[in-house]
Design a protein around this motif. Structure first.
Motif, PDB file in Angstrom:
ATOM      1  N   MET A  88       0.826  -1.212   0.000  1.00 23.15           N
ATOM      2  CA  MET A  88       0.000   0.000   0.000  1.00 23.15           C
ATOM      3  C   MET A  88       0.860   1.261   0.000  1.00 23.15           C
ATOM      4  SD  MET A  88      -2.883  -1.077   2.792  1.00 23.15           S
ATOM      5  CE  MET A  88      -3.355  -2.786   2.908  1.00 23.15           C
ATOM      6  N   VAL A  89       1.913   1.241   0.821  1.00 23.34           N
ATOM      7  CA  VAL A  89       2.820   2.394   0.884  1.00 23.34           C
ATOM      8  C   VAL A  89       3.472   2.623  -0.479  1.00 23.34           C
ATOM      9  CG1 VAL A  89       4.996   3.223   1.876  1.00 23.34           C
ATOM     10  CG2 VAL A  89       3.270   2.188   3.349  1.00 23.34           C
ATOM     11  N   LYS A  90       3.922   1.568  -1.132  1.00 23.50           N
ATOM     12  CA  LYS A  90       4.534   1.690  -2.450  1.00 23.50           C
ATOM     13  C   LYS A  90       3.533   2.237  -3.473  1.00 23.50           C
ATOM     14  CE  LYS A  90       6.959  -1.862  -3.842  1.00 23.50           C
ATOM     15  NZ  LYS A  90       7.309  -3.304  -4.059  1.00 23.50           N
ATOM     16  N   PHE A  91       2.297   1.775  -3.416  1.00 24.55           N
ATOM     17  CA  PHE A  91       1.273   2.228  -4.364  1.00 24.55           C
ATOM     18  C   PHE A  91       0.978   3.717  -4.189  1.00 24.55           C
ATOM     19  CE2 PHE A  91      -3.201   3.226  -5.108  1.00 24.55           C
ATOM     20  CZ  PHE A  91      -3.315   2.909  -6.456  1.00 24.55           C
ATOM     21  N   LEU A  92       0.748   4.148  -2.950  1.00 23.88           N
ATOM     22  CA  LEU A  92       0.422   5.554  -2.687  1.00 23.88           C
ATOM     23  C   LEU A  92       1.589   6.473  -3.045  1.00 23.88           C
ATOM     24  CD1 LEU A  92      -1.451   5.179   0.726  1.00 23.88           C
ATOM     25  CD2 LEU A  92      -2.463   5.582  -1.525  1.00 23.88           C
ATOM     26  N   ALA A  93       2.819   6.021  -2.706  1.00 21.70           N
ATOM     27  CA  ALA A  93       3.987   6.836  -3.022  1.00 21.70           C
ATOM     28  C   ALA A  93       4.216   6.926  -4.528  1.00 21.70           C
ATOM     29  CB  ALA A  93       5.222   6.259  -2.335  1.00 21.70           C
ATOM     30  N   LYS A  94       4.032   5.828  -5.229  1.00 26.99           N
ATOM     31  CA  LYS A  94       4.237   5.796  -6.676  1.00 26.99           C
ATOM     32  C   LYS A  94       3.288   6.746  -7.397  1.00 26.99           C
ATOM     33  CE  LYS A  94       4.144   2.640 -10.634  1.00 26.99           C
ATOM     34  NZ  LYS A  94       3.933   1.226 -11.067  1.00 26.99           N
ATOM     35  N   HIS A  95       2.069   6.839  -6.912  1.00 28.57           N
ATOM     36  CA  HIS A  95       1.068   7.690  -7.555  1.00 28.57           C
ATOM     37  C   HIS A  95       0.951   9.069  -6.908  1.00 28.57           C
ATOM     38  CE1 HIS A  95      -0.478   4.545 -10.254  1.00 28.57           C
ATOM     39  NE2 HIS A  95      -0.254   3.707  -9.244  1.00 28.57           N
ATOM     40  N   ASN A  96       1.909   9.374  -6.015  1.00 27.82           N
ATOM     41  CA  ASN A  96       1.979  10.695  -5.382  1.00 27.82           C
ATOM     42  C   ASN A  96       0.666  11.061  -4.668  1.00 27.82           C
ATOM     43  OD1 ASN A  96       3.441  12.993  -4.707  1.00 27.82           O
ATOM     44  ND2 ASN A  96       2.648  14.155  -6.446  1.00 27.82           N
ATOM     45  N   LEU A  97       0.127  10.086  -3.943  1.00 30.75           N
ATOM     46  CA  LEU A  97      -1.128  10.289  -3.218  1.00 30.75           C
ATOM     47  C   LEU A  97      -0.851  10.500  -1.735  1.00 30.75           C
ATOM     48  CD1 LEU A  97      -3.219   7.440  -4.899  1.00 30.75           C
ATOM     49  CD2 LEU A  97      -3.395   9.899  -5.350  1.00 30.75           C
ATOM     50  N   ALA A  98      -1.682  11.304  -1.104  1.00 28.75           N
ATOM     51  CA  ALA A  98      -1.528  11.560   0.328  1.00 28.75           C
ATOM     52  C   ALA A  98      -1.823  10.296   1.121  1.00 28.75           C
ATOM     53  CB  ALA A  98      -2.459  12.680   0.753  1.00 28.75           C
ATOM     54  N   PHE A  99      -1.084  10.093   2.198  1.00 30.81           N
ATOM     55  CA  PHE A  99      -1.258   8.899   3.018  1.00 30.81           C
ATOM     56  C   PHE A  99      -2.328   9.096   4.080  1.00 30.81           C
ATOM     57  CE2 PHE A  99       2.507   7.770   0.939  1.00 30.81           C
ATOM     58  CZ  PHE A  99       2.838   6.450   1.205  1.00 30.81           C
ATOM     59  N   ARG A 100      -2.281  10.216   4.773  1.00 36.64           N
ATOM     60  CA  ARG A 100      -3.098  10.399   5.974  1.00 36.64           C
ATOM     61  C   ARG A 100      -4.084  11.541   5.824  1.00 36.64           C
ATOM     62  NH1 ARG A 100       2.096   9.450   7.583  1.00 36.64           N
ATOM     63  NH2 ARG A 100       2.598  11.656   7.892  1.00 36.64           N
ATOM     64  N   GLY A 101      -5.130  11.419   6.617  1.00 34.44           N
ATOM     65  CA  GLY A 101      -6.086  12.507   6.702  1.00 34.44           C
ATOM     66  C   GLY A 101      -5.962  13.187   8.054  1.00 34.44           C
ATOM     67  N   SER A 102      -7.044  13.769   8.505  1.00 34.95           N
ATOM     68  CA  SER A 102      -7.022  14.461   9.794  1.00 34.95           C
ATOM     69  C   SER A 102      -7.288  13.526  10.966  1.00 34.95           C
ATOM     70  CB  SER A 102      -8.064  15.592   9.790  1.00 34.95           C
ATOM     71  OG  SER A 102      -9.359  15.064   9.499  1.00 34.95           O
ATOM     72  N   ILE A 103      -7.719  12.291  10.676  1.00 33.78           N
ATOM     73  CA  ILE A 103      -8.022  11.297  11.714  1.00 33.78           C
ATOM     74  C   ILE A 103      -7.300  10.002  11.375  1.00 33.78           C
ATOM     75  CG2 ILE A 103      -9.852   9.921  12.816  1.00 33.78           C
ATOM     76  CD1 ILE A 103     -11.759  12.189  12.307  1.00 33.78           C
ATOM     77  N   GLU A 104      -6.785   9.312  12.399  1.00 32.67           N
ATOM     78  CA  GLU A 104      -6.077   8.043  12.188  1.00 32.67           C
ATOM     79  C   GLU A 104      -6.856   6.882  12.787  1.00 32.67           C
ATOM     80  OE1 GLU A 104      -1.672   7.713  12.159  1.00 32.67           O
ATOM     81  OE2 GLU A 104      -1.735   9.658  13.159  1.00 32.67           O
ATOM     82  N   LYS A 105      -8.131   6.770  12.434  1.00 31.80           N
ATOM     83  CA  LYS A 105      -8.968   5.672  12.910  1.00 31.80           C
ATOM     84  C   LYS A 105      -9.733   5.070  11.747  1.00 31.80           C
ATOM     85  CE  LYS A 105      -9.668   7.190  17.694  1.00 31.80           C
ATOM     86  NZ  LYS A 105     -10.667   7.510  18.743  1.00 31.80           N
ATOM     87  N   LEU A 106      -9.852   3.744  11.788  1.00 30.12           N
ATOM     88  CA  LEU A 106     -10.598   3.054  10.743  1.00 30.12           C
ATOM     89  C   LEU A 106     -12.072   3.445  10.772  1.00 30.12           C
ATOM     90  CD1 LEU A 106      -9.009  -0.504  11.074  1.00 30.12           C
ATOM     91  CD2 LEU A 106      -8.841   0.990   9.065  1.00 30.12           C
ATOM     92  N   TYR A 107     -12.654   3.497   9.566  1.00 27.10           N
ATOM     93  CA  TYR A 107     -14.089   3.760   9.394  1.00 27.10           C
ATOM     94  C   TYR A 107     -14.523   5.099   9.989  1.00 27.10           C
ATOM     95  CZ  TYR A 107     -13.971  -1.103   7.978  1.00 27.10           C
ATOM     96  OH  TYR A 107     -13.659  -2.275   7.335  1.00 27.10           O
ATOM     97  N   GLN A 108     -13.625   6.078   9.885  1.00 25.99           N
ATOM     98  CA  GLN A 108     -13.947   7.452  10.271  1.00 25.99           C
ATOM     99  C   GLN A 108     -13.734   8.349   9.056  1.00 25.99           C
ATOM    100  OE1 GLN A 108     -15.021   8.516  13.369  1.00 25.99           O
ATOM    101  NE2 GLN A 108     -15.059   6.384  14.056  1.00 25.99           N
ATOM    102  N   LYS A 109     -14.536   9.379   8.927  1.00 21.34           N
ATOM    103  CA  LYS A 109     -14.381  10.312   7.816  1.00 21.34           C
ATOM    104  C   LYS A 109     -13.030  11.014   7.915  1.00 21.34           C
ATOM    105  CE  LYS A 109     -19.286  11.276   6.996  1.00 21.34           C
ATOM    106  NZ  LYS A 109     -20.334  12.322   6.952  1.00 21.34           N
ATOM    107  N   SER A 110     -12.464  11.310   6.744  1.00 25.20           N
ATOM    108  CA  SER A 110     -11.195  12.037   6.647  1.00 25.20           C
ATOM    109  C   SER A 110     -10.040  11.296   7.318  1.00 25.20           C
ATOM    110  CB  SER A 110     -11.330  13.435   7.271  1.00 25.20           C
ATOM    111  OG  SER A 110     -12.357  14.172   6.662  1.00 25.20           O
ATOM    112  N   ASN A 111     -10.047   9.945   7.212  1.00 25.03           N
ATOM    113  CA  ASN A 111      -8.938   9.182   7.813  1.00 25.03           C
ATOM    114  C   ASN A 111      -7.831   8.869   6.805  1.00 25.03           C
ATOM    115  OD1 ASN A 111     -10.145   7.207   6.300  1.00 25.03           O
ATOM    116  ND2 ASN A 111     -10.604   5.833   7.998  1.00 25.03           N
ATOM    117  N   GLY A 112      -7.932   9.375   5.606  1.00 19.31           N
ATOM    118  CA  GLY A 112      -6.837   9.270   4.649  1.00 19.31           C
ATOM    119  C   GLY A 112      -6.897   8.064   3.734  1.00 19.31           C
ATOM    120  N   ASN A 113      -5.981   8.056   2.770  1.00 17.62           N
ATOM    121  CA  ASN A 113      -5.999   7.025   1.727  1.00 17.62           C
ATOM    122  C   ASN A 113      -5.555   5.650   2.217  1.00 17.62           C
ATOM    123  OD1 ASN A 113      -6.917   8.630  -0.459  1.00 17.62           O
ATOM    124  ND2 ASN A 113      -4.872   9.517  -0.683  1.00 17.62           N
ATOM    125  N   LEU A 114      -4.516   5.603   3.063  1.00 16.83           N
ATOM    126  CA  LEU A 114      -4.027   4.294   3.483  1.00 16.83           C
ATOM    127  C   LEU A 114      -5.082   3.536   4.282  1.00 16.83           C
ATOM    128  CD1 LEU A 114      -0.554   3.181   4.378  1.00 16.83           C
ATOM    129  CD2 LEU A 114      -2.308   2.611   6.010  1.00 16.83           C
TER     130      LEU A 114
END
Length: 246
Positions: free
Chosen positions: A127-153
């Motif tokens: 996943m890290v390789k995919f997001l980095a390769k496509h220049n996509l942001a990893f994280r959002g404003s929240i670091e919890k599963l199934y929460q809004k704005s928790n990022g791409n990873l």
């Protein structure tokens, strides 16, 4: 079987290595070993499995009275402590041959858990390789599963959880067991990015060193304060030195 010598170089009989049974059959005393450094014999199984203080020289400092060694060996081999330790040794040797020196169920459980975490990390790295390769942001404003704005990873984790049994189990553990170490936080993401970047840099430097010629684009290579020709040359030179290019 080794023929013993005393510290003066005198050679003694090896007859005490062999035991004659009541039916006149002969068998080796496998437990009896001789130290060429100490010029003494020891009971191997009692030396290894003895509990508490030594009860005889054979299971302690070693025996070197060669004129009485046969008598002492015969007394020792019928003692309760020796018979107990010999059985422990035979059992250990059997389990070593069967590769069962630790609890088999626990060993299998350990291997299963080890393989589980290996599979989890392989997916996170992908996943890290995919997001980095496509220049996509990893994280959002929240670091919890199934929460809004928790990022791409974490979003990719949520998507894979529907199809991938390893990620499904990982999410289950996080939700039901409150798993603290789950390798989905920003620290592990940053560490993986740094490790991957370092490996990519090593591969690029290797290819550059193998090339006869190569070019450098300075406007996207380094941050510089002095944009004069000399300033650009100096900072490029220093960077190449730090990369081992010069």
């Amino acid at each position: 079987m080794y023929c013993p010598y005393d510290k003066f170089g005198r050679r003694f009989s090896t007859a005490f290595y062999t035991r004659t049974l009541s039916n006149l059959e002969k068998c080796d005393r496998e437990w009896l070993v001789y130290s060429k450094e100490l010029y003494k014999v020891f009971c191997f199984c009692c030396k290894v499995f003895r509990k508490g203080i030594s009860k005889s020289k054979l299971d302690g400092e070693g025996y070197a009275d060669w004129h009485h060694v046969i008598t002492r060996v015969k007394e020792h081999e019928i003692s309760l402590d020796h018979l107990t330790n010999r059985n422990k040794w035979f059992d250990m040797r059997k389990r070593l041959n069967l590769n069962e020196t630790i609890d088999k169920v626990q060993h299998e459980q350990f291997k299963k858990e080890r393989d589980y975490w290996k599979q989890v990390l392989l997916r996170i790295i992908a996943m890290v390789k995919f997001l980095a390769k496509h220049n996509l942001a990893f994280r959002g404003s929240i670091e919890k599963l199934y929460q809004k704005s928790n990022g791409n990873l974490l979003g990719v984790i949520e998507m894979l959880e529907e199809f991938d049994p390893v990620i499904k189990e990982h999410v289950r553990r996080i939700k039901s067991e409150g798993l603290y170490v789950h390798y989905l936080g920003h620290l592990i993401q940053n560490e993986l990015i740094s490790l991957l970047a370092e490996e990519i840099k090593k591969e690029l430097i290797k290819k550059i060193k193998e090339a006869k010629y190569y070019s450098i684009i300075l406007d996207c290579f380094l941050n510089v304060d002095d944009t004069s020709r000399k300033g650009l040359f100096d900072i490029t030179l220093e960077e190449l030195k730090s990369l081992g290019e010069l």
